[in-house]
Write a protein that holds these residues in place. Structure first.
Motif, PDB file in Angstrom:
ATOM      1  N   MET A   1       0.849  -1.175   0.000  1.00 58.76           N
ATOM      2  CA  MET A   1       0.000   0.000   0.000  1.00 58.76           C
ATOM      3  C   MET A   1       0.897   1.241   0.000  1.00 58.76           C
ATOM      4  O   MET A   1       1.801   1.368   0.809  1.00 58.76           O
ATOM      5  N   ALA A   2       0.646   2.134  -0.904  1.00 58.50           N
ATOM      6  CA  ALA A   2       1.430   3.360  -0.993  1.00 58.50           C
ATOM      7  C   ALA A   2       1.005   4.341   0.088  1.00 58.50           C
ATOM      8  O   ALA A   2      -0.173   4.509   0.370  1.00 58.50           O
ATOM      9  N   VAL A   3       1.985   4.965   0.704  1.00 59.30           N
ATOM     10  CA  VAL A   3       1.707   5.952   1.733  1.00 59.30           C
ATOM     11  C   VAL A   3       1.701   7.318   1.069  1.00 59.30           C
ATOM     12  O   VAL A   3       2.652   7.686   0.380  1.00 59.30           O
ATOM     13  N   THR A   4       0.626   8.042   1.261  1.00 56.88           N
ATOM     14  CA  THR A   4       0.508   9.375   0.678  1.00 56.88           C
ATOM     15  C   THR A   4       0.961  10.400   1.705  1.00 56.88           C
ATOM     16  O   THR A   4       0.529  10.365   2.848  1.00 56.88           O
ATOM     17  N   SER A   8       2.993  17.086   2.298  1.00 59.16           N
ATOM     18  CA  SER A   8       3.730  17.567   1.119  1.00 59.16           C
ATOM     19  C   SER A   8       2.780  18.074   0.041  1.00 59.16           C
ATOM     20  O   SER A   8       3.048  19.087  -0.607  1.00 59.16           O
ATOM     21  N   LEU A   9       1.674  17.357  -0.135  1.00 58.32           N
ATOM     22  CA  LEU A   9       0.693  17.803  -1.128  1.00 58.32           C
ATOM     23  C   LEU A   9       0.074  19.133  -0.723  1.00 58.32           C
ATOM     24  O   LEU A   9      -0.160  20.003  -1.579  1.00 58.32           O
ATOM     25  N   LEU A  37      -4.737  19.221   4.048  1.00 57.58           N
ATOM     26  CA  LEU A  37      -4.446  19.337   5.483  1.00 57.58           C
ATOM     27  C   LEU A  37      -5.459  18.551   6.313  1.00 57.58           C
ATOM     28  O   LEU A  37      -5.088  17.928   7.319  1.00 57.58           O
ATOM     29  N   ALA A  38      -6.714  18.558   5.907  1.00 58.10           N
ATOM     30  CA  ALA A  38      -7.733  17.774   6.617  1.00 58.10           C
ATOM     31  C   ALA A  38      -7.418  16.286   6.502  1.00 58.10           C
ATOM     32  O   ALA A  38      -7.533  15.537   7.492  1.00 58.10           O
ATOM     33  N   MET A  39      -7.024  15.845   5.304  1.00 58.96           N
ATOM     34  CA  MET A  39      -6.660  14.439   5.125  1.00 58.96           C
ATOM     35  C   MET A  39      -5.422  14.090   5.937  1.00 58.96           C
ATOM     36  O   MET A  39      -5.337  13.008   6.529  1.00 58.96           O
ATOM     37  N   ALA A  40      -4.463  15.005   5.995  1.00 65.12           N
ATOM     38  CA  ALA A  40      -3.247  14.772   6.782  1.00 65.12           C
ATOM     39  C   ALA A  40      -3.587  14.629   8.261  1.00 65.12           C
ATOM     40  O   ALA A  40      -3.051  13.746   8.941  1.00 65.12           O
TER      41      ALA A  40
END
Length: 70
Positions: A1-4, A8-9, A37-40
């Motif tokens: 599974m790739a870590v996002t 950085s985005l 930022l919410a996803m982070a």
């Protein structure tokens, strides 16, 4: 599974917003930054909860092994 790497985005979206010359592009980039930022934040909370669960499970296993050794 790739870590996002959502942080950085978000930083890239902020950089894009700062470089934008059109207001609608700047606004779009700022909305993207807020979303990243919410996803982070959610990912950070998930990672923290996972680490706590894993540590608790490891502690429980160690305790069971210690009890079995006695």
């Amino acid at each position: 599974m790739a870590v996002t790497d959502y942080h950085s985005l978000a930083a890239q979206a902020r950089t894009d917003a700062d470089a934008a010359t059109l207001a609608n592009v700047r606004d779009r980039c700022l909305r993207a930054e807020a979303a990243w930022l919410a996803m982070a934040q959610r990912q950070d909370l998930t990672d923290t909860a996972r680490a706590r669960r894993e540590n608790a499970a490891a502690d429980a296993r160690a305790e069971r092994l210690a009890d079995a050794a006695e």
